[in-house]
Write a protein that holds these residues in place. Structure first.
Motif, short mmCIF file in Angstrom:
data_model
loop_
_atom_site.label_atom_id
_atom_site.label_comp_id
_atom_site.label_asym_id
_atom_site.label_seq_id
_atom_site.Cartn_x
_atom_site.Cartn_y
_atom_site.Cartn_z
N ARG A 33 -3.81 -0.21 -6.76
CA ARG A 33 -4.86 -1.01 -6.12
C ARG A 33 -5.66 -1.83 -7.12
N GLY A 34 -5.12 -1.96 -8.33
CA GLY A 34 -5.84 -2.72 -9.35
C GLY A 34 -6.74 -1.85 -10.19
N SER A 35 -6.44 -0.55 -10.24
CA SER A 35 -7.31 0.40 -10.95
C SER A 35 -7.26 0.23 -12.45
N GLY A 36 -6.25 -0.39 -12.97
CA GLY A 36 -6.16 -0.58 -14.41
C GLY A 36 -4.97 -1.43 -14.77
N ALA A 37 -5.14 -2.28 -15.79
CA ALA A 37 -4.04 -3.14 -16.21
C ALA A 37 -2.95 -2.31 -16.88
N PRO A 38 -1.69 -2.63 -16.65
CA PRO A 38 -0.60 -1.90 -17.30
C PRO A 38 -0.50 -2.30 -18.77
N PRO A 39 0.23 -1.54 -19.56
CA PRO A 39 0.42 -1.90 -20.97
C PRO A 39 1.24 -3.18 -21.09
N PRO A 40 1.21 -3.82 -22.26
CA PRO A 40 2.00 -5.03 -22.46
C PRO A 40 3.48 -4.78 -22.18
N GLY A 41 4.13 -5.78 -21.58
CA GLY A 41 5.55 -5.68 -21.29
C GLY A 41 5.87 -5.00 -19.99
N VAL A 42 4.84 -4.67 -19.20
CA VAL A 42 5.03 -3.99 -17.90
C VAL A 42 4.49 -4.89 -16.80
N GLY A 43 5.27 -5.09 -15.74
CA GLY A 43 4.83 -5.89 -14.62
C GLY A 43 3.81 -5.17 -13.77
N ARG A 44 3.14 -5.94 -12.93
CA ARG A 44 2.07 -5.33 -12.11
C ARG A 44 2.04 -5.95 -10.73
N LEU A 45 1.95 -5.09 -9.72
CA LEU A 45 1.74 -5.50 -8.34
C LEU A 45 0.49 -4.79 -7.83
N VAL A 46 -0.33 -5.51 -7.07
CA VAL A 46 -1.58 -4.94 -6.57
C VAL A 46 -1.52 -4.87 -5.05
N ALA A 47 -1.69 -3.66 -4.51
CA ALA A 47 -1.72 -3.46 -3.06
C ALA A 47 -2.24 -2.07 -2.76
N ASP A 48 -2.81 -1.90 -1.59
CA ASP A 48 -3.17 -0.58 -1.07
C ASP A 48 -1.93 -0.01 -0.41
N ARG A 49 -1.40 1.06 -0.94
CA ARG A 49 -0.15 1.61 -0.43
C ARG A 49 -0.26 2.09 1.01
N ASP A 50 -1.46 2.35 1.48
CA ASP A 50 -1.64 2.78 2.87
C ASP A 50 -1.50 1.62 3.85
N ASP A 51 -1.60 0.40 3.36
CA ASP A 51 -1.53 -0.80 4.18
C ASP A 51 -0.11 -1.34 4.13
N GLU A 52 0.66 -1.06 5.18
CA GLU A 52 2.09 -1.39 5.15
C GLU A 52 2.33 -2.89 5.00
N GLU A 53 1.57 -3.69 5.71
CA GLU A 53 1.76 -5.14 5.62
C GLU A 53 1.43 -5.65 4.22
N ALA A 54 0.32 -5.16 3.66
CA ALA A 54 -0.06 -5.60 2.31
C ALA A 54 0.97 -5.15 1.28
N LEU A 55 1.52 -3.96 1.49
CA LEU A 55 2.53 -3.46 0.56
C LEU A 55 3.79 -4.32 0.61
N ARG A 56 4.22 -4.66 1.80
CA ARG A 56 5.40 -5.52 1.94
C ARG A 56 5.15 -6.89 1.30
N THR A 57 3.96 -7.42 1.50
CA THR A 57 3.62 -8.72 0.95
C THR A 57 3.64 -8.68 -0.58
N ALA A 58 3.07 -7.62 -1.17
CA ALA A 58 3.04 -7.50 -2.62
C ALA A 58 4.44 -7.38 -3.20
N LEU A 59 5.31 -6.67 -2.52
CA LEU A 59 6.67 -6.48 -3.02
C LEU A 59 7.52 -7.73 -2.86
#
Length: 324
Positions: A33-59
């Motif tokens: 949910r954007g709780s912390g930036a990943p280390p360098p070289g790692v991709g990042r997607l932001v979504a609330d996993r409980d929200d199915e529509e938002a999760l599909r959109t992020a993916l």
């Protein structure tokens, strides 16, 4: 090279898992949910996993060789993930917990074949005689459904956590949408201040200060795993083909007295104890019931666990003490 998605992965052994996979040359993405930036070289997607529509959109159109789910706590979250990741991953690894075996949180009236969990130890003149639980000791699919479809959830945090994990496992295991593994993790220790639960610090601080530790009269042994070993085990599972539940625990199952003695050896002060009555709350890792885990399945599959006795002194030494 594998394409790995880590759901969560922003703290403790989840962070170690992410860097371990990245350093091995895998293409790693974290989703949170954007709780912390990943280390360098790692991709990042932001979504609330409980929200199915938002999760599909992020993916979007992405798919993965493996999904490692670090933060699935409820059957609702499992149901959303099952629908969203069906057809998107070749393997799904969920971090579960040894608490699924805890007799104190299991419902009454278990189906035939599940009673072994509540009969894992007997008492003799010399005290507890533990019988480590295997994965076959608990098949969550055979437990009744929670909520409107079955029993209501309990109101104690330990029950809610353990039951949530059991029900999440059950949902993934019923009519599987992809090859699925539930890693039933022992109590994870080590990492100094990163060990956010404060359970080991509880002992370090109390014993160093001469404060009594609350224990049961005849505490049972329990299972532990080092945080780096836990991350390594999870990474190991991403490259295997086995499915189903698997216990993850270092060799050796100390009880709370042995743990206190190990702390005492590091802080240079003998522990003091206060025995609590039956049914009363005690310090973390003091148990009046047995459910230490057997790690035989993972060992037979080829993972080499370390020994608690070898890494525990270091974990204690790096645990910060309270100021003053």
């Amino acid at each position: 090279m594998k394409r790995i998605l880590v759901v969560g992965g922003s703290r403790y052994f989840g962070k170690t898992l992410v860097t371990r996979a990245r350093d091995a040359g895998d293409e790693v993405t974290v989703l949170n949910r954007g709780s912390g930036a990943p280390p360098p070289g790692v991709g990042r997607l932001v979504a609330d996993r409980d929200d199915e529509e938002a999760l599909r959109t992020a993916l979007g159109p992405r798919d993965f060789d493996v999904v490692v789910d670090q933060v699935c706590y409820t059957p609702l979250q499992a149901a959303v993930a099952r629908r969203v990741f069906a057809g998107r991953t070749g393997r799904y690894v969920m971090t579960s917990t040894m608490e699924v075996y805890d007799p104190a949180t299991l419902p009454a009236g278990l189906p035939a074949g599940l009673e072994t969990v509540t009969a894992t130890a007997t008492r003799s003149g010399s005290g507890p005689v533990p019988v480590p639980v295997t994965e076959a000791s608990l098949d969550p699919v055979r437990l009744p459904l929670a909520g409107a479809a079955g029993r209501p959830p309990g109101d104690r945090p330990a029950y809610v956590y353990a039951e949530g994990k059991r029900q999440a496992e059950a949902l993934f295991l019923r009519d599987p949408a992809f090859p699925y593994v539930s890693v039933r993790a022992a109590h994870v220790l080590g990492g100094g201040a990163a060990e956010f639960t404060g359970r080991l610090a509880h002992y370090v601080e109390r014993i160093a200060a001469g404060t009594p530790v609350d224990v049961h009269e005849s505490p049972y042994a329990t299972s532990f795993i080092h945080h780096r070993e836990m991350a390594e085990f999870l990474y190991w599972t991403t490259d295997r083909t086995f499915t189903g539940p698997v216990n993850a625990a270092s060799h050796g199952a100390p009880d709370v007295i042995a743990l206190c003695e190990a702390v005492a050896a590091q802080v240079g002060r003998d522990p003091r104890y206060r025995v609590v009555g039956e049914g009363a709350a005690a310090s973390p890792f003091s148990f009046d019931r047995a459910y230490a885990m057997d790690n035989g399945r993972a060992s037979a599959l080829g993972f080499g666990f370390g020994r608690v006795a070898d890494w525990l002194p270091g974990a204690i030494a790096e645990t910060p003490r309270a100021a003053g």
